[in-house]
Every structure is written in structure tokens, then in C-alpha cells.
Design a protein around this motif. Sequence first.
Motif, PDB file in Angstrom:
ATOM      1  N   VAL A   1       1.989  -2.272   8.409  1.00 31.86           N
ATOM      2  CA  VAL A   1       3.310  -2.140   7.810  1.00 31.86           C
ATOM      3  C   VAL A   1       3.529  -3.312   6.868  1.00 31.86           C
ATOM      4  O   VAL A   1       3.121  -4.437   7.158  1.00 31.86           O
ATOM      5  N   ASP A   2       4.140  -3.047   5.733  1.00 34.18           N
ATOM      6  CA  ASP A   2       4.375  -4.156   4.810  1.00 34.18           C
ATOM      7  C   ASP A   2       5.622  -4.925   5.239  1.00 34.18           C
ATOM      8  O   ASP A   2       6.417  -4.481   6.058  1.00 34.18           O
ATOM      9  N   ASN A   3       5.798  -6.139   4.669  1.00 37.47           N
ATOM     10  CA  ASN A   3       6.877  -7.035   5.094  1.00 37.47           C
ATOM     11  C   ASN A   3       8.249  -6.397   5.001  1.00 37.47           C
ATOM     12  O   ASN A   3       9.087  -6.519   5.892  1.00 37.47           O
TER      13      ASN A   3
ATOM     14  N   ALA B   1      -1.615  -8.161   3.062  1.00 39.76           N
ATOM     15  CA  ALA B   1      -0.192  -8.456   2.896  1.00 39.76           C
ATOM     16  C   ALA B   1       0.529  -7.310   2.209  1.00 39.76           C
ATOM     17  O   ALA B   1       1.680  -7.003   2.526  1.00 39.76           O
ATOM     18  N   SER B   2      -0.139  -6.676   1.260  1.00 41.31           N
ATOM     19  CA  SER B   2       0.444  -5.516   0.586  1.00 41.31           C
ATOM     20  C   SER B   2      -0.684  -4.592   0.151  1.00 41.31           C
ATOM     21  O   SER B   2      -1.812  -5.034  -0.099  1.00 41.31           O
ATOM     22  N   ILE B   3      -0.367  -3.328   0.047  1.00 42.09           N
ATOM     23  CA  ILE B   3      -1.365  -2.324  -0.333  1.00 42.09           C
ATOM     24  C   ILE B   3      -0.716  -1.370  -1.328  1.00 42.09           C
ATOM     25  O   ILE B   3       0.407  -0.888  -1.111  1.00 42.09           O
ATOM     26  N   ASP B   4      -1.411  -1.114  -2.415  1.00 42.98           N
ATOM     27  CA  ASP B   4      -0.978  -0.109  -3.393  1.00 42.98           C
ATOM     28  C   ASP B   4      -2.071   0.950  -3.489  1.00 42.98           C
ATOM     29  O   ASP B   4      -3.260   0.623  -3.550  1.00 42.98           O
ATOM     30  N   LEU B   5      -1.662   2.197  -3.514  1.00 40.74           N
ATOM     31  CA  LEU B   5      -2.605   3.313  -3.548  1.00 40.74           C
ATOM     32  C   LEU B   5      -2.572   3.964  -4.931  1.00 40.74           C
ATOM     33  O   LEU B   5      -1.490   4.174  -5.497  1.00 40.74           O
ATOM     34  N   TRP B   6      -3.776   4.251  -5.472  1.00 40.94           N
ATOM     35  CA  TRP B   6      -3.826   4.988  -6.728  1.00 40.94           C
ATOM     36  C   TRP B   6      -3.633   6.466  -6.397  1.00 40.94           C
ATOM     37  O   TRP B   6      -4.477   7.106  -5.789  1.00 40.94           O
ATOM     38  N   VAL B   7      -2.474   6.999  -6.812  1.00 39.19           N
ATOM     39  CA  VAL B   7      -2.149   8.401  -6.524  1.00 39.19           C
ATOM     40  C   VAL B   7      -2.531   9.235  -7.734  1.00 39.19           C
ATOM     41  O   VAL B   7      -1.871   9.177  -8.779  1.00 39.19           O
ATOM     42  N   ALA B   8      -3.614   9.985  -7.609  1.00 40.49           N
ATOM     43  CA  ALA B   8      -4.104  10.808  -8.710  1.00 40.49           C
ATOM     44  C   ALA B   8      -3.503  12.211  -8.637  1.00 40.49           C
ATOM     45  O   ALA B   8      -3.010  12.645  -7.592  1.00 40.49           O
ATOM     46  N   ASN B   9      -3.563  12.922  -9.771  1.00 37.35           N
ATOM     47  CA  ASN B   9      -3.112  14.317  -9.747  1.00 37.35           C
ATOM     48  C   ASN B   9      -3.887  15.136  -8.720  1.00 37.35           C
ATOM     49  O   ASN B   9      -3.353  16.048  -8.096  1.00 37.35           O
ATOM     50  N   SER B  10      -5.153  14.786  -8.553  1.00 30.92           N
ATOM     51  CA  SER B  10      -5.990  15.528  -7.610  1.00 30.92           C
ATOM     52  C   SER B  10      -5.539  15.352  -6.168  1.00 30.92           C
ATOM     53  O   SER B  10      -5.966  16.086  -5.284  1.00 30.92           O
ATOM     54  N   HIS B  11      -4.659  14.368  -5.925  1.00 28.21           N
ATOM     55  CA  HIS B  11      -4.178  14.143  -4.564  1.00 28.21           C
ATOM     56  C   HIS B  11      -2.972  15.012  -4.210  1.00 28.21           C
ATOM     57  O   HIS B  11      -2.436  14.909  -3.103  1.00 28.21           O
ATOM     58  N   GLU B  12      -2.545  15.855  -5.123  1.00 28.86           N
ATOM     59  CA  GLU B  12      -1.342  16.661  -4.854  1.00 28.86           C
ATOM     60  C   GLU B  12      -1.428  17.437  -3.539  1.00 28.86           C
ATOM     61  O   GLU B  12      -0.460  17.466  -2.777  1.00 28.86           O
ATOM     62  N   PRO B  13      -2.568  18.061  -3.205  1.00 29.61           N
ATOM     63  CA  PRO B  13      -2.626  18.772  -1.923  1.00 29.61           C
ATOM     64  C   PRO B  13      -2.554  17.851  -0.710  1.00 29.61           C
ATOM     65  O   PRO B  13      -2.418  18.326   0.423  1.00 29.61           O
ATOM     66  N   HIS B  14      -2.662  16.523  -0.926  1.00 27.87           N
ATOM     67  CA  HIS B  14      -2.664  15.578   0.192  1.00 27.87           C
ATOM     68  C   HIS B  14      -1.277  15.000   0.483  1.00 27.87           C
ATOM     69  O   HIS B  14      -1.140  14.200   1.407  1.00 27.87           O
ATOM     70  N   PHE B  15      -0.271  15.395  -0.294  1.00 29.56           N
ATOM     71  CA  PHE B  15       1.075  14.910  -0.014  1.00 29.56           C
ATOM     72  C   PHE B  15       1.525  15.456   1.339  1.00 29.56           C
ATOM     73  O   PHE B  15       1.407  16.655   1.614  1.00 29.56           O
ATOM     74  N   VAL B  16       2.029  14.560   2.196  1.00 29.84           N
ATOM     75  CA  VAL B  16       2.315  14.927   3.580  1.00 29.84           C
ATOM     76  C   VAL B  16       3.627  14.292   4.024  1.00 29.84           C
ATOM     77  O   VAL B  16       4.023  13.230   3.514  1.00 29.84           O
TER      78      VAL B  16
END
Length: 669
Positions: free
Chosen positions: A312-314, A363-378
Motif C-alpha cells: 500500500v502506498d503512503n 515507496a511508490s509504484i506506477d503502472l503503464w496502462v496500455a490500451n491492450s490492458h482494457e480487458p484487465h480492468f477489474v
Amino acid sequence: MGDYQQFVTDVTTRLSAMSKGELYVAGDSLDRDSLWLTFLDSFPAGTNLKFRERSEYDCSTCRGFVKGFGNVVEIRDGQVRTVWSGVSASDPVFSVVAAAMDEFVGSLPLSGIFRSPEAQYGTKTTRTLRDGQVEVWHHLHGRVEKRHHSTDVGPARGTFDAAVQVFQRGLAELVPHALDTVADLIDGNALYRGTEHRRAVTEFRSLQNQWTQAADRRAFVFANAMHPAARFRNTVIGTLVQDLSAGVDLEQAVRSFETKVAPQNYQRPTALITPAMVKAAMKTIDELGIEESLQRRFARLSDVSVNNVLWVDNDTRSRMKDGIEGLLMQAATTGSSGARLRDAKPEEVPIVTFMKDILPDAASIDLWVANSHEPHFVSLTTGRHPAAPRLFTWDNDFAWSYGGNVTDSIKERVKRAGGNVTGKLRVSLSWFNFDDLDLHVYEPDGTHIWYQEKRNKLDVDMNAGSGHSREPVENVTWTGKVPAGEYRIAVNQFRKRESNGVGFVIETESNGKIEHYSHERAVSQKETVEVGRMTVAGEVITAFRPGKDMQAGSAGKDLWGITTEQFVPVSTIMYSPNHFDDSEVGNRHYFFMLKDCVNDQPARGIYNEFLRRDLQPHRKVFEVLGDRTKCEPSPDQLSGLGFSSTVRNSVVAKVTMTGGRHRLVSIQF
């Protein structure tokens, strides 16, 4: 001596009255001489004296009547009554004769309908001259109404015999529960043109109920064999009841029925559940006390125990269910911003390594959200009443729902449909309504792979013939040699059935890499959409040029409140609820909940795949409940990207470590 003239009058009157209704025969294969001999033998001793050479009542005229009409019967009030029933009750001699004939004929089995080439048997009187005196002799005689007379009795009897056979089989083979189910479908408007068959179902059910209570079931069948509902078993609605009676699955039986009666573009108006099914399910729901458990909503961060959060982030910690106390991880420091992240190829890290070696010090995490990830939205969901009993096979009330209200990825849907997802190269088509879309793939040499020429590569073809799935897929997989060169991919709308849930997604996979290309507008009837051109070298996809109406690549778009094709901050990382609290029920999913990610569409909170075993018998009802009890959107929900442990995939993460160091990693699932 008795009064033979009165006996004759009684029998004649009795036959005339019977003739107004339907007549049947008993013991049709009986030797007719047996009737005549029984008649003669039934006279009490001394009452059939010799007259000249023969007995007084032994004449050819009476013999013709007894042989012709002696075994004719009627069915009244469910009972078989002969032509001799109740005759000459006041005459001691002929009452005995009538009773004996009634008993004998009544013991014979019903054998068919009465039709005779002769309308009349016997003669009322004859006269003889004796010692100069004219003597009048009375004889058994009678005629039947025209309806019972036929010059060709075979066809009439054959038609009746066939009707009896069909009626008898229907009564014995069509079970009441199947009839009740079909009646419920008709009443619920869940059966195509069902109202046209309501009367037939109602009347046959009534006949069957009467038959089960009849004292003489054979007589009941004969009496009602020509009823319009007697042929119910051989009607189109009767075949549906036959299938259900034989144990065929409800959806399969109804699809078979609709194939016979519905046009090809027919779309079912309602789900296939009946009031009886709902009643049975509600009885179970009431017995288990889980009615409150059916009320679902999006889960909030404050619902989730810290024990079930991997990271979990701060900014998020204070909103956890257990607060900051008990948080078993190092205090993260913001540190300096550090050097600008250089454009570089991410280091590939298996998810297990990421969880073990990188996550604890992140400490922090950023995810590259690609168009191809659309089916993975949850989205994470939970119950509105925390104290209500659980619905699912794991010991908590949380569940999840992927975009499009599915529980898993396109690849998982293909697997569930029986498709092969383990080949060297795969192209899968997924859509979201009852339309019949068809996937077409042209290999470099022009070989055409489609539903008419599957080439041992196309192994799933859904919604063909009739629309029955809102999670349909088609799948083409190469398990052997994959030809090098350029492939052309197209999608054709073979049959359009709906205007909702339009569009489709193409998923490609080679060498463990999965890509998606989406088409968002409706595909009209017979339209062909050019998906794109795919280049393959060394059995791996090296390039993909999407068609003009396909979306893929770097063009970001707004999804669930975030913009794709960029880095998005991660607020929380957790396993799927079936692996909360050290549980291990089914496939594990990894959820990366994203900041400001909000699913703006109602999401299913109940899936049949999740249900407890004792609720599985009612899965059809729960399918409808899941669709009608969706979680309404809320601003403080937990939504993001999810990845299954059983599907090869990847996502790029930018991780700021404690102390300010940055790492760019490609997390491999």
C-alpha cells in the motif's frame, strides 16, 4: 317363462341409447361363436326349451345380432358399460341372461373403436304357420347411427388405434414436472410464441391429472383418445416436454424447440428460469439465511483488512480497515525525486520475484496502462451486510468483476469454451452480445480459415445458429508449424441480433506476448471489418498493422476515469479474494488497484463460478440474480488492473524504492 319380447325391447332400447355416443368393442380378436355360446349357456335350466328340433331362443336372427353387437360397449363416467348392462332387471329369467353376458363382455379388454359395415343386425319379428295359425316370433335386433357405419372399417379403426397409442405414450412418458416447467416458461413469456401453445399444455395437463386418478385408465384413454390434446406428445410443444422429461438440460431443450419454430434472427426476450425454479432457489436462500448476502456493492479500501494487502502506498495507509497499526511493512520515505527515468528496456521480473524482492522496499509504484490492458480492468466487490452468510467457496464476502462483467480474460473465456490456448500462435475474437460474429484468417499463401474450413485451427465458434451467450468467443490456434509472412484478419457479421453491447476485441498471442485490438462501433448485418495485417517471422508476431476502424497502439483513451498509454499511480496491491487470509481456492489473480480508477458501469457482484456447492443446483436463478443485482458505481471503489496466474501476460511498472532509487520492471505473469 320370462317375457322375451320385453327382453328384446330392453336390449334394442339400450343399443339405441348407446349409439348416440361413441361405441367401442371389447375382445375384438375374440371368436364370435364364444359370444353366442355364452348367450345360450346363460339361460337358467328349463327356460330355453326345445321347440321342434332346436332350442326356442336358438335362431339365426338372434345369433346374427349377438355376434354383431354382443361385444359393443360404451364408456360413461369412466366406466365400461356393455349393451347388456341393466337390461330386464325386472325379469328373473332374462335378467340372468343379461347379467351373464354383461359379466363376460365386461371381462374382455377394450380393443378398439366400433365401426361396422352393417348398420343393422337381426330382425324385429318373423312369422311361421303352425296348425293353420300364424305365430309371431320376436328377435334380438337393432341398428346403430350412421356415424358407426362404414363400408371400409380399416382406416377408421387404424386412425383410432394410432391415437390411442400416442395418447397412452404421452400420458406415461411426459412427466408432470416437465409440463409445469413449460407452462411456467409460457406464463413468464420466456418461450418463443409460447402463448400459442398455452391451451394445449393446459388441456394435456388436465387430462393427465384425470388419468392418474381414473379407476380404469384404459377406459379413460379410449374415451379421450380423439380429444385435440391427446396428440400432444407428437406436437412441436410436446417434443419440448419430451426432452425435459428425458432429462435434457432446460437451455438445450428450449434451443431445440426454438430451432423448429423460431426464425433464424430470433433473440430470446428473457432468461430461461421459471417460477418453480425461482421458488426452489428462494426456499434454499431462505433456509440458508443468505437473502441479505445477495445485496452487493463495490468494495472500499476501508473494507479490506491490512492482512490481505500485499503493498500500500503512503497516502492510502490511513484509509485501510485496520489503520496504520499492525501494518507489517517498513515505513516508506518519500526521498528525493531522483534522476529522470531514462528511456530504457525494462528488466523482466517474474511476479514471484517482484513480490519477494522488490515490493517490500517499494515507496511508490506506477503502472503503464496500455490500451491492450482494457480487458484487465477489474473491480473488487463485497456484500452490503458484512454479517450476512457467505455466498462463495472461500471464507469471505469479497469477489471481483472484470470489465464487460466477466470473471476472467479473453484467454480464460476461450479455455472455458474448449479452445486451445497453448499453441505457438493464437488469434481470438471476443464480443459481448448475442450476435453471430465470424473470425476469418488468411494465411500468407491465401489459405482461408473460417467456420466452413476450420483447417484444424479454428476450434471455437459460438452463437452460431442461435444466440445463447453474452461472452462468446472464436479461436484460431496454430499448434504445428506457423508459416512466415503476412496474415490478414477480418471479422464478419453473419447474423446481427442486438443493438446493445456492440463491438468486439481481437486478442493475439505469440511467444507469451498478448496484444489487443478493439472495434467499438456496431457491425451491421453481413458487414466485414478488416481487423489488420499481421506479420510473422520465426513463428512469432513481429508486426501488426490494424485496420482503419481498429484501435490499438499509443493513442490513449479514457477508461474508468484514467487515461491509458501512460503511467498511473498504484494505491494498493492484493491477491484476489479467493486467496485472502492464506486461502487457496482456484486460480490466483494479482490486483493492482489504481488511484482515481472508477468503474462507471454497474458491475456484477455474483458469478456462478464463485458460488458455494450447495447453491450450484440453483445456478440458473443465480445467473439472473447476478445480472439484476449489480453493484452501482461509487466514487470510493477499489478498481484497477488484474492479471491471472494462469495466463501469460506482462505489465510495466515504474518503482520508486525506499531511498529514492528508481527501477523500471516488466512484471511477468
